[in-house]
Design an enzyme around this catalytic site. Sequence first.
Site, PDB file in Angstrom:
ATOM      1  N   VAL A  57       0.811  -1.225   0.000  1.00  0.00           N
ATOM      2  CA  VAL A  57       0.000   0.000   0.000  1.00  0.00           C
ATOM      3  C   VAL A  57       0.837   1.265   0.000  1.00  0.00           C
ATOM      4  O   VAL A  57       0.313   2.351  -0.252  1.00  0.00           O
ATOM      5  CB  VAL A  57      -0.984   0.031   1.190  1.00  0.00           C
ATOM      6  CG1 VAL A  57      -1.998  -1.089   1.100  1.00  0.00           C
ATOM      7  CG2 VAL A  57      -0.244   0.015   2.538  1.00  0.00           C
ATOM      8  N   TYR A 151       1.726   5.244  16.273  1.00  0.00           N
ATOM      9  CA  TYR A 151       0.407   4.719  15.913  1.00  0.00           C
ATOM     10  C   TYR A 151      -0.685   5.750  16.186  1.00  0.00           C
ATOM     11  O   TYR A 151      -1.547   6.006  15.329  1.00  0.00           O
ATOM     12  CB  TYR A 151       0.161   3.445  16.717  1.00  0.00           C
ATOM     13  CG  TYR A 151      -1.089   2.690  16.357  1.00  0.00           C
ATOM     14  CD1 TYR A 151      -1.150   1.915  15.205  1.00  0.00           C
ATOM     15  CD2 TYR A 151      -2.206   2.727  17.181  1.00  0.00           C
ATOM     16  CE1 TYR A 151      -2.290   1.191  14.879  1.00  0.00           C
ATOM     17  CE2 TYR A 151      -3.353   2.006  16.867  1.00  0.00           C
ATOM     18  CZ  TYR A 151      -3.386   1.245  15.719  1.00  0.00           C
ATOM     19  OH  TYR A 151      -4.523   0.539  15.407  1.00  0.00           O
TER      20      TYR A 151
END
Length: 244
Positions: A57, A151
């Site tokens: 991706v 994150y």
Amino acid sequence: MSGQSILITGASSGIGRACAEMFLAQGWRVGLLARRAEVLADIAAGHDGALALPADVTDPQAVEAAFDRFTEWAGRLDVLFNNAGLFGPSAPIDEVALDDWAQVLAVNLNGMFLCARAAFARMRAQTPQGGRIINNGSISAHTPRPGSVCYTTTKHAITGLTKSLSLDGRPHGIACGQIDIGNARTPIVEDLNQRARASGQPVQPTMAVEDAARSVLHMASLPLEANVQFMTVMATTMPYIGRG
């Protein structure tokens, strides 16, 4: 076959794989996008409605090629589940290597941008126009875990991406929503719990990953005149509310 099509990123494991298996069981045409070609082939085996799309991706050309292949095969793209992601290092910011920071941003932010961009373009151009993008946010899109600066930063950014896509998609019949999943039993969560055990910290409660997949299926199955803008589905007793 339901006649509907969905492309799922991060489809080789965890929430992505659980969703792929559930959508296939419901008769959807499912594109399986992830890096591990052999795992995707195993998932797709025996399913006429599955298409393995090995791709990274973070590679713009690979993403475009995968979306082209899927729309040629399926005829149209009804739903993108924009799911691929990684947690990265669990550490305070001054212990995070710049290479690790860049890797998490590349997958969790750039990768989701590239896939949303590819989906939006095809949904805008297809006839009938429109479709749905479901971004996998996280509990960390709202409240961080300790030691999760990489994150958490990316997942806060995904909320902005979701809102922008929702607004910009309106003239083209493109809906966008975000699912924020807390502590489904996936490799990422199991790894976090292993780290907790190693450091003497409490192990957090978890829920079945299939329950998260059912929530994605609900969002994807709505008519385009309806949209779940944000959904939180989590292990009931996990430390989210008040976790600070």
